[in-house]
Scaffold this motif. Structure first.
Motif, PDB file in Angstrom:
ATOM      1  N   ALA A  31       0.800  -1.222   0.000  1.00 52.12           N
ATOM      2  CA  ALA A  31       0.000   0.000   0.000  1.00 52.12           C
ATOM      3  C   ALA A  31       0.832   1.271   0.000  1.00 52.12           C
ATOM      4  O   ALA A  31       0.302   2.364  -0.234  1.00 52.12           O
ATOM      5  CB  ALA A  31      -0.918   0.001   1.225  1.00 52.12           C
ATOM      6  N   LEU A  32       2.124   1.174   0.238  1.00 54.09           N
ATOM      7  CA  LEU A  32       2.945   2.361   0.483  1.00 54.09           C
ATOM      8  C   LEU A  32       3.487   2.968  -0.805  1.00 54.09           C
ATOM      9  O   LEU A  32       3.851   2.250  -1.744  1.00 54.09           O
ATOM     10  CB  LEU A  32       4.108   1.985   1.397  1.00 54.09           C
ATOM     11  CG  LEU A  32       3.723   1.445   2.779  1.00 54.09           C
ATOM     12  CD1 LEU A  32       4.951   0.944   3.516  1.00 54.09           C
ATOM     13  CD2 LEU A  32       3.011   2.519   3.594  1.00 54.09           C
ATOM     14  N   VAL A  33       3.524   4.306  -0.839  1.00 50.85           N
ATOM     15  CA  VAL A  33       4.187   5.000  -1.933  1.00 50.85           C
ATOM     16  C   VAL A  33       5.640   4.524  -2.007  1.00 50.85           C
ATOM     17  O   VAL A  33       6.331   4.434  -0.994  1.00 50.85           O
ATOM     18  CB  VAL A  33       4.130   6.520  -1.706  1.00 50.85           C
ATOM     19  CG1 VAL A  33       5.095   7.237  -2.637  1.00 50.85           C
ATOM     20  CG2 VAL A  33       2.722   7.041  -1.920  1.00 50.85           C
ATOM     21  N   GLY A  34       6.078   4.185  -3.192  1.00 52.47           N
ATOM     22  CA  GLY A  34       7.426   3.651  -3.362  1.00 52.47           C
ATOM     23  C   GLY A  34       7.463   2.146  -3.476  1.00 52.47           C
ATOM     24  O   GLY A  34       8.498   1.570  -3.845  1.00 52.47           O
ATOM     25  N   SER A  35       6.349   1.490  -3.170  1.00 51.95           N
ATOM     26  CA  SER A  35       6.286   0.032  -3.307  1.00 51.95           C
ATOM     27  C   SER A  35       6.207  -0.348  -4.780  1.00 51.95           C
ATOM     28  O   SER A  35       5.434   0.255  -5.543  1.00 51.95           O
ATOM     29  CB  SER A  35       5.063  -0.517  -2.586  1.00 51.95           C
ATOM     30  OG  SER A  35       4.836  -1.871  -2.949  1.00 51.95           O
ATOM     31  N   PRO A  36       6.984  -1.343  -5.227  1.00 54.61           N
ATOM     32  CA  PRO A  36       6.886  -1.797  -6.609  1.00 54.61           C
ATOM     33  C   PRO A  36       5.485  -2.281  -6.978  1.00 54.61           C
ATOM     34  O   PRO A  36       5.113  -2.285  -8.157  1.00 54.61           O
ATOM     35  CB  PRO A  36       7.907  -2.946  -6.676  1.00 54.61           C
ATOM     36  CG  PRO A  36       8.831  -2.714  -5.546  1.00 54.61           C
ATOM     37  CD  PRO A  36       8.015  -2.065  -4.471  1.00 54.61           C
ATOM     38  N   PHE A  37       4.708  -2.664  -5.974  1.00 58.58           N
ATOM     39  CA  PHE A  37       3.378  -3.210  -6.270  1.00 58.58           C
ATOM     40  C   PHE A  37       2.436  -2.153  -6.844  1.00 58.58           C
ATOM     41  O   PHE A  37       1.489  -2.496  -7.548  1.00 58.58           O
ATOM     42  CB  PHE A  37       2.754  -3.819  -5.014  1.00 58.58           C
ATOM     43  CG  PHE A  37       1.474  -4.569  -5.304  1.00 58.58           C
ATOM     44  CD1 PHE A  37       1.518  -5.859  -5.786  1.00 58.58           C
ATOM     45  CD2 PHE A  37       0.246  -3.963  -5.124  1.00 58.58           C
ATOM     46  CE1 PHE A  37       0.346  -6.546  -6.078  1.00 58.58           C
ATOM     47  CE2 PHE A  37      -0.935  -4.645  -5.406  1.00 58.58           C
ATOM     48  CZ  PHE A  37      -0.880  -5.940  -5.889  1.00 58.58           C
ATOM     49  N   ILE A  38       2.687  -0.875  -6.571  1.00 58.96           N
ATOM     50  CA  ILE A  38       1.811   0.173  -7.101  1.00 58.96           C
ATOM     51  C   ILE A  38       1.808   0.136  -8.618  1.00 58.96           C
ATOM     52  O   ILE A  38       0.763   0.328  -9.258  1.00 58.96           O
ATOM     53  CB  ILE A  38       2.253   1.562  -6.589  1.00 58.96           C
ATOM     54  CG1 ILE A  38       2.182   1.608  -5.059  1.00 58.96           C
ATOM     55  CG2 ILE A  38       1.380   2.654  -7.193  1.00 58.96           C
ATOM     56  CD1 ILE A  38       0.806   1.320  -4.491  1.00 58.96           C
ATOM     57  N   GLU A  39       2.953  -0.126  -9.217  1.00 54.85           N
ATOM     58  CA  GLU A  39       3.008  -0.241 -10.677  1.00 54.85           C
ATOM     59  C   GLU A  39       2.292  -1.490 -11.153  1.00 54.85           C
ATOM     60  O   GLU A  39       1.629  -1.487 -12.203  1.00 54.85           O
ATOM     61  CB  GLU A  39       4.463  -0.260 -11.146  1.00 54.85           C
ATOM     62  CG  GLU A  39       5.219   1.027 -10.869  1.00 54.85           C
ATOM     63  CD  GLU A  39       4.600   2.220 -11.586  1.00 54.85           C
ATOM     64  OE1 GLU A  39       4.161   2.059 -12.739  1.00 54.85           O
ATOM     65  OE2 GLU A  39       4.544   3.313 -10.979  1.00 54.85           O
TER      66      GLU A  39
END
Length: 327
Positions: free
Chosen positions: A228-236
């Motif tokens: 959930a965090l900004v900077g996490s590769p999962f956001i992409e």
């Protein structure tokens, strides 16, 4: 006229009253028989369900009946109408349950004639609170529930209302699990489509998650905690982009008083199929925060408007306080 005098039709007063009672009894019997045999008869209006507008209603319900479906939800015999053709699936946020999250929206939507369904998902081995599992797992769980709702109601699509991560994880469902064709309206309350800064703590939290002995132990019980965090590769990987589901109408409802989905603008989407609403831009008296938002009378009216645009009304501007609710 005394007791010996006759009423018209040669019936005395008592005889007239007896005949009147007999006629009423005969009418009731006939209507009842018709209802039993032919399935007809006068309909009995249901009393509207109470709709509380305070976050504390969710806490109280969770203490009193933990794990219970919220009022108005999970009637598996409910059939959508032509006016409201899609059942609504409610998807709670992080550390929530269907009990804690939907004590307002579930009865509100049910009172307005919609079929409402809710679930608790993403529970891990050490907690009965939901939305803690990795988004891949939670999205699959929500997808299975949507299929169950579609099968029970005989519908091709559902409308989805989510809070926080419950508004965010559906993009994994749309992108990777074939969910885009199964949803018509997506209403997000305080979503974090581009991740959350956690009030600036995201870099520190990501660093802790990467430490041997700490990160693996946390992520085993909270698979979403780094995603959930900004900077996490999962956001992409999540790819929260309305263009991936052009057939879905997106409505995002946000509050400037965020303490979880920060900054609140992480809840914006772009596109011709998107409506973004910040409650304070519509009502300066509304001081709702992240937790109160699903209980906010103004925000929840916008949810209802998105799901039932033919009967949309602008909510009355009123004072709303964090946690406490409308006053």
């Amino acid at each position: 006229m005394n007791g010996a005098e006759k009423l018209p039709g040669a019936l005395d007063r008592r005889g007239f009253q007896r005949a009147s009672v007999k006629r009423r009894i005969a009418t009731v019997v006939a209507v009842t028989w018709s209802a039993v045999v032919f399935g007809t008869g006068p309909s009995v209006a249901k009393e509207p369900l109470p709709v509380p507008y305070s976050y504390f209603a969710g806490i109280q319900a969770s203490v009193k009946s933990p794990g219970a479906a919220p009022p108005g939800s999970n009637d598996w015999n409910c059939k959508p109408t032509a006016e409201h053709p899609n059942p609504v699936v409610l998807v709670h946020g992080f550390l929530g349950t269907m009990t804690s999250a939907w004590q307002t929206l579930s009865p509100l939507l049910a009172n307005n004639g919609l079929c409402v369904f809710a679930l608790t998902y993403g529970v891990t081995a050490t907690s009965q609170l939901g939305a803690m599992a990795a988004i891949e797992k939670s999205a699959a769980e929500v997808g299975q529930f949507i299929d169950r709702v579609r099968a029970a109601t005989g519908t091709e699509q559902v409308d989805l209302v989510g809070h926080s991560i419950g508004a965010t994880l559906p993009f994994y469902y749309y992108n990777y699990l074939g969910g885009a064709a199964k949803v018509r309206h997506h209403v997000g309350l305080a979503p974090w489509y581009r991740g959350t800064t956690q009030l600036g703590a995201a870099p520190t939290l990501l660093a802790l998650m990467g430490m041997p002995g700490i990160g693996p132990a946390v992520l085993e019980q909270c698979g979403v905690c780094d995603q959930a965090l900004v900077g996490s590769p999962f956001i992409e990987v999540l790819n929260a982009n309305a263009a991936v589901a052009p057939g879905i109408s997106f409505t995002n409802i946000m509050t400037r008083n965020e303490e979880v989905a920060t900054p609140y603008t992480t809840g914006y989407l772009d596109g011709p199929n998107v409506t973004n609403i910040v409650v304070q831009e519509r009502c300066s008296l509304d001081n709702t925060d992240h937790f109160q938002l699903p209980y906010d009378p103004i925000a929840t009216q916008y949810v209802l408007n998105a799901l039932d645009p033919a009967h949309a009304v602008e909510p009355q501007c009123r004072v709303v306080l964090p946690f406490v609710g409308a006053i």
